[in-house]
Design a protein around this motif. Structure first.
Motif, short mmCIF file in Angstrom:
data_model
loop_
_atom_site.label_atom_id
_atom_site.label_comp_id
_atom_site.label_asym_id
_atom_site.label_seq_id
_atom_site.Cartn_x
_atom_site.Cartn_y
_atom_site.Cartn_z
N ASN A 230 0.77 -1.31 0.02
CA ASN A 230 -0.13 -0.03 -0.02
C ASN A 230 0.70 1.22 0.14
OD1 ASN A 230 -2.88 -1.05 0.47
ND2 ASN A 230 -1.67 -2.29 1.93
N HIS A 231 2.05 1.08 0.10
CA HIS A 231 3.13 2.45 0.16
C HIS A 231 4.11 2.23 -0.66
CE1 HIS A 231 0.66 3.84 3.45
NE2 HIS A 231 1.23 3.16 4.35
N GLN A 232 3.68 1.73 -2.05
CA GLN A 232 4.66 1.22 -2.95
C GLN A 232 5.76 2.28 -3.18
OE1 GLN A 232 3.12 -0.72 -6.32
NE2 GLN A 232 1.95 -2.23 -4.78
N ASP A 233 5.40 3.42 -3.30
CA ASP A 233 6.37 4.61 -3.89
C ASP A 233 7.19 4.89 -2.75
OD1 ASP A 233 5.00 5.12 -6.30
OD2 ASP A 233 3.78 6.84 -5.41
N LEU A 238 12.79 4.36 -0.79
CA LEU A 238 13.72 4.39 0.35
C LEU A 238 14.57 3.20 0.59
CD1 LEU A 238 13.93 6.42 2.63
CD2 LEU A 238 12.18 4.83 4.03
N GLU A 239 14.13 2.10 -0.56
CA GLU A 239 14.96 0.90 -0.47
C GLU A 239 15.22 0.44 1.01
OE1 GLU A 239 18.22 0.35 -3.07
OE2 GLU A 239 17.64 2.40 -3.83
N GLN A 326 9.43 18.87 0.22
CA GLN A 326 9.30 17.68 -0.42
C GLN A 326 9.02 16.53 0.40
OE1 GLN A 326 8.47 16.97 -3.66
NE2 GLN A 326 7.91 15.06 -2.98
N PHE A 327 9.73 16.77 1.79
CA PHE A 327 9.65 15.37 2.54
C PHE A 327 8.10 15.62 3.08
CE2 PHE A 327 9.64 13.89 6.94
CZ PHE A 327 10.24 12.90 6.74
N VAL A 328 7.68 16.64 3.59
CA VAL A 328 6.44 16.82 4.06
C VAL A 328 5.39 16.33 3.12
CG1 VAL A 328 4.68 18.30 4.97
CG2 VAL A 328 7.03 18.50 5.63
N ARG A 329 5.40 16.62 1.91
CA ARG A 329 4.55 16.12 0.80
C ARG A 329 4.48 14.60 0.88
NH1 ARG A 329 6.37 20.90 -2.08
NH2 ARG A 329 7.81 19.66 -3.35
N THR A 330 5.69 13.93 0.78
CA THR A 330 5.82 12.62 1.02
C THR A 330 4.97 11.89 2.05
OG1 THR A 330 7.82 12.57 -0.19
CG2 THR A 330 7.56 10.56 0.80
N SER A 331 5.36 12.61 3.49
CA SER A 331 4.62 12.05 4.61
C SER A 331 3.20 12.15 4.24
CB SER A 331 5.12 12.87 5.63
OG SER A 331 4.64 12.64 6.92
N GLU A 337 -2.65 7.66 2.16
CA GLU A 337 -2.80 6.21 1.70
C GLU A 337 -3.36 5.47 2.76
OE1 GLU A 337 0.76 6.33 -1.60
OE2 GLU A 337 1.10 5.39 0.40
N ASP A 338 -2.84 5.64 3.99
CA ASP A 338 -3.19 5.14 5.31
C ASP A 338 -4.71 5.40 5.77
OD1 ASP A 338 -0.93 3.41 6.15
OD2 ASP A 338 -0.07 5.34 7.16
N PHE A 339 -5.01 6.69 5.24
CA PHE A 339 -6.53 6.85 5.61
C PHE A 339 -7.43 6.06 4.74
CE2 PHE A 339 -5.34 11.68 6.58
CZ PHE A 339 -4.65 11.32 7.53
N GLU A 340 -7.15 5.79 3.51
CA GLU A 340 -7.84 4.89 2.83
C GLU A 340 -8.05 3.39 3.50
OE1 GLU A 340 -6.71 6.75 -1.63
OE2 GLU A 340 -6.83 4.65 -1.45
#
Length: 382
Positions: A230-233, A238-239, A326-331, A337-340
């Motif tokens: 569910n968090h593939q990106d 992040l590897e 950008q970090f905040v946007r990713t967070s 994604e978790d909300f869904e």
């Protein structure tokens, strides 16, 4: 095995053994309005609950308000530089004193004054003054002025709430005789106080209202078996190399090892990892592996089927760089994604089909969350 609703109402308390079939909290504890009302006292009235960040009220007289369950408090820095918490309730006739004041936009006052009849309190909560109408009785034919008793400043002070800190994190407890914060925090206190958390400033707050019970989101936060699907990106960029879960009495932490070439200077802590701490009942600290900063979550219940997530981000400067933006946007993407996921789970729980779910062998942090909830309910009912 999962227990479906078959009309027999076959549920049991959460087993302390995760291998037992009854290892999860029965579904009604995520959907019942009576449980939500009970939790205001059984959970949020008995344990240490995060109130806010001391850096946001740096000067004497700075304050913000916080509502926990039905209790509204004022968190302020007094004349001695200490942070104290009081009920936002005037000792005169019980009026709320100050309007809602967010931590992100704190107020400042030399004294705290109730607007109703102008009772005024010092920053240590003691009653400082009242209008002349409380010292004389010209409108009362049955009472002489000299018979009006003088109000004792301490006896008529604001009602203080137990408060304590871990670094800059301010916690409050509404119990009469609470366990020490250090006892509830366990290893979390030592781990957080070893970090220079005070050197970071609140840079961004994102508040979201989510359609699920607060414990559903708490459980989702506490495991990452769902991350790959569910968090593939996030996982791909992040590897992640490996993960590990550690469980304490009221605290658990998820460690994620990162690829070794992540810049060491881009994190607040030394290890090649990110750390996600969950502190019962509703506070989380996120030590990022790819940013020189940290974050906190407050998971505040609104009712049995909704909660408010307050996500705060702390960086060296309150003005974000483009990398930090950008970090905040990713967070934020991860949150959405978790909300869904959690709203989908809540719909399933509310359907009435399931009476008691089951947890997997690696979901021992979720199991711990469910056990703590049950323990709180049973202690409250005893």
């Amino acid at each position: 095995m999962t227990r479906w609703n078959n009309g027999l109402d076959e549920v049991e308390r959460v087993s302390p053994d995760i291998t037992d079939e009854t290892n999860a909290l029965p579904a009604r504890y995520f959907t019942d309005p009576d449980v939500h009302e009970m939790e205001k006292d059984a959970v949020f009235g008995q344990y240490w609950v995060y109130a806010g960040h001391a850096n946001c009220i740096p000067d004497s007289g700075d304050y913000f308000t916080r509502t926990i369950g039905d209790r509204e408090i004022i968190v302020l820095r007094n004349h001695d530089g200490e942070v104290q918490a009081f009920y936002n309730v005037c000792a005169h006739r019980g009026s709320a004193i100050v309007e809602e004041t967010p931590m992100t936009d704190p107020g400042n006052a030399r004294r705290i004054q109730c607007p109703y009849h102008l009772w005024t309190y010092d920053l240590d909560g003691d009653l400082a003054s009242t209008p002349r109408s409380f010292e004389e009785a010209p409108l009362n034919p049955d009472l002489e002025d000299e018979d009006v008793p003088e109000l004792d400043a301490e006896e008529n002070s604001l009602m203080e709430v137990h408060s304590d800190r871990i670094g800059p994190f301010v916690f409050v407890n509404f119990a009469d005789d609470p366990m020490p914060l250090a006892e509830q925090a366990g290893r979390l206190e030592t781990e957080l106080e070893s970090l220079p958390l005070e050197e970071y400033q609140l840079a961004r707050r994102i508040v979201s209202e989510v359609e699920c019970n607060w414990k559903v989101f708490g459980g989702n936060y506490s495991e990452c078996d769902h991350c790959q699907a569910n968090h593939q990106d996030w996982v791909e960029n992040l590897e992640l190399l490996e993960s590990e879960l550690e469980v304490d009495d009221y605290h658990w932490v998820l460690h994620y090892k990162h690829k070794e070439d992540v810049d060491d200077e881009m994190r607040i802590h030394d290890e090649h990892e990110a750390q996600f701490h969950y502190f019962w009942p509703n506070f989380a600290v996120n030590m990022y592996g790819t940013a020189d900063g940290y974050g906190t979550y407050i998971i505040d219940p609104i009712d049995e089927g909704r909660f408010q997530l307050v996500a705060d981000y702390y960086f060296r400067e309150s003005e974000l760089t483009e990398e930090e933006e950008q970090f905040v946007r990713t967070s934020r993407q991860l949150q959405e994604e978790d909300f869904e996921l959690v709203e989908r789970q809540q719909r399933g729980l509310q359907s009435g089909a399931i009476a008691q779910a089951q947890l997997g062998p690696n979901e021992h942090t979720v199991h711990r969350l469910h056990l703590l909830a049950q323990e709180a309910y049973e202690t409250y009912d005893a």
